[in-house]
Design a protein around this motif. Sequence first.
Motif, PDB file in Angstrom:
ATOM      1  N   ARG A 160       0.829  -1.213   0.000  1.00  0.00           N
ATOM      2  CA  ARG A 160       0.000   0.000   0.000  1.00  0.00           C
ATOM      3  C   ARG A 160       0.861   1.261   0.000  1.00  0.00           C
ATOM      4  N   HIS A 161       1.915   1.254   0.787  1.00  0.00           N
ATOM      5  CA  HIS A 161       2.760   2.444   0.861  1.00  0.00           C
ATOM      6  C   HIS A 161       3.645   2.594  -0.375  1.00  0.00           C
ATOM      7  N   TRP A 162       4.300   1.523  -0.811  1.00  0.00           N
ATOM      8  CA  TRP A 162       5.137   1.624  -2.007  1.00  0.00           C
ATOM      9  C   TRP A 162       4.308   2.011  -3.229  1.00  0.00           C
ATOM     10  N   SER A 163       3.063   1.561  -3.288  1.00  0.00           N
ATOM     11  CA  SER A 163       2.202   1.855  -4.443  1.00  0.00           C
ATOM     12  C   SER A 163       1.827   3.326  -4.554  1.00  0.00           C
ATOM     13  N   LYS A 164       2.080   4.098  -3.528  1.00  0.00           N
ATOM     14  CA  LYS A 164       1.847   5.547  -3.585  1.00  0.00           C
ATOM     15  C   LYS A 164       2.843   6.227  -4.522  1.00  0.00           C
ATOM     16  N   PHE A 165       3.971   5.568  -4.791  1.00  0.00           N
ATOM     17  CA  PHE A 165       4.994   6.124  -5.668  1.00  0.00           C
ATOM     18  C   PHE A 165       4.739   5.649  -7.107  1.00  0.00           C
ATOM     19  N   PRO A 166       4.492   6.569  -8.053  1.00  0.00           N
ATOM     20  CA  PRO A 166       4.297   6.148  -9.452  1.00  0.00           C
ATOM     21  C   PRO A 166       5.468   5.332  -9.995  1.00  0.00           C
ATOM     22  N   SER A 167       6.672   5.602  -9.533  1.00  0.00           N
ATOM     23  CA  SER A 167       7.855   4.875 -10.012  1.00  0.00           C
ATOM     24  C   SER A 167       7.895   3.428  -9.545  1.00  0.00           C
ATOM     25  N   PHE A 168       7.060   3.070  -8.586  1.00  0.00           N
ATOM     26  CA  PHE A 168       6.991   1.694  -8.098  1.00  0.00           C
ATOM     27  C   PHE A 168       6.090   0.835  -8.988  1.00  0.00           C
ATOM     28  N   THR A 169       5.117   1.440  -9.646  1.00  0.00           N
ATOM     29  CA  THR A 169       4.109   0.716 -10.436  1.00  0.00           C
ATOM     30  C   THR A 169       4.710  -0.300 -11.411  1.00  0.00           C
ATOM     31  N   TYR A 226       8.609   5.226   4.229  1.00  0.00           N
ATOM     32  CA  TYR A 226       8.913   4.621   2.939  1.00  0.00           C
ATOM     33  C   TYR A 226       9.340   5.806   2.078  1.00  0.00           C
ATOM     34  N   VAL A 227      10.502   5.717   1.441  1.00  0.00           N
ATOM     35  CA  VAL A 227      11.060   6.875   0.758  1.00  0.00           C
ATOM     36  C   VAL A 227      11.515   6.510  -0.644  1.00  0.00           C
ATOM     37  N   CYS A 228      11.338   7.462  -1.561  1.00  0.00           N
ATOM     38  CA  CYS A 228      11.802   7.290  -2.933  1.00  0.00           C
ATOM     39  C   CYS A 228      12.636   8.504  -3.329  1.00  0.00           C
ATOM     40  N   PHE A 229      13.859   8.248  -3.774  1.00  0.00           N
ATOM     41  CA  PHE A 229      14.776   9.286  -4.245  1.00  0.00           C
ATOM     42  C   PHE A 229      14.838   9.233  -5.761  1.00  0.00           C
ATOM     43  N   SER A 230      14.610  10.366  -6.417  1.00  0.00           N
ATOM     44  CA  SER A 230      14.703  10.452  -7.867  1.00  0.00           C
ATOM     45  C   SER A 230      16.132  10.800  -8.259  1.00  0.00           C
ATOM     46  N   CYS A 231      16.778   9.920  -9.007  1.00  0.00           N
ATOM     47  CA  CYS A 231      18.152  10.166  -9.445  1.00  0.00           C
ATOM     48  C   CYS A 231      18.226  11.290 -10.472  1.00  0.00           C
ATOM     49  N   SER A 232      17.132  11.562 -11.182  1.00  0.00           N
ATOM     50  CA  SER A 232      17.166  12.575 -12.231  1.00  0.00           C
ATOM     51  C   SER A 232      17.071  14.002 -11.702  1.00  0.00           C
ATOM     52  N   ASP A 233      16.278  14.239 -10.656  1.00  0.00           N
ATOM     53  CA  ASP A 233      16.140  15.615 -10.169  1.00  0.00           C
ATOM     54  C   ASP A 233      16.503  15.788  -8.698  1.00  0.00           C
ATOM     55  N   GLY A 234      16.867  14.714  -8.021  1.00  0.00           N
ATOM     56  CA  GLY A 234      17.287  14.811  -6.632  1.00  0.00           C
ATOM     57  C   GLY A 234      16.175  14.967  -5.622  1.00  0.00           C
ATOM     58  N   SER A 235      14.934  14.885  -6.062  1.00  0.00           N
ATOM     59  CA  SER A 235      13.820  15.037  -5.123  1.00  0.00           C
ATOM     60  C   SER A 235      13.629  13.767  -4.299  1.00  0.00           C
ATOM     61  N   ILE A 236      13.112  13.955  -3.106  1.00  0.00           N
ATOM     62  CA  ILE A 236      12.826  12.849  -2.201  1.00  0.00           C
ATOM     63  C   ILE A 236      11.382  12.977  -1.756  1.00  0.00           C
TER      64      ILE A 236
END
Length: 152
Positions: free
Chosen positions: A43-52, A107-117
């Motif tokens: 449920r938590h990981w699915s909140k991140f579009p990059s996880f889909t 649960y955290v997702c770091f974007s390598c392209s823009d550095g956002s977390i």
Amino acid sequence: MEAVNVPLADTPVVTFWEGEIVDAKNYTFFTGKWEASPEDDIRHWSKFPSFTPLLSQIETDGGKSVDLSNYAYIFMVLHHLTFHRWKEQYFANVGVDCGLTIAGFYYVCFSCSDGSISGYYYDPNSSPFQKLELKCTNEKDSGFTFSSYELQ
């Protein structure tokens, strides 16, 4: 991390964090601790579009065969902050009576392209899906710079 305007604290509250980078070898998308079930994890990981794009493989084998080495995102779990889990370990400058809790984790997702977390807090005794968003300024040629740390 520093929390400001905490009602029961005279100064900003500083916390110390530790985390786990999800790499499908040492740490998977399934937490296995801190009262989080596999269903809570999904449920938590699915909140991140990059996880889909990873979801079907995660559901098949727990993500053990997913190669995240060149993925554009890093997933983490932070005990209290890759996909990554982050967990606050302790308050650095106040006592436990400051009015805040560090019972949960992110649960955290770091974007390598823009550095956002971005992240979502999990604590079964707290409001669900409290969101954390950190945006960076690219002040250096060698990495992303935030107010208190660098990722290079």
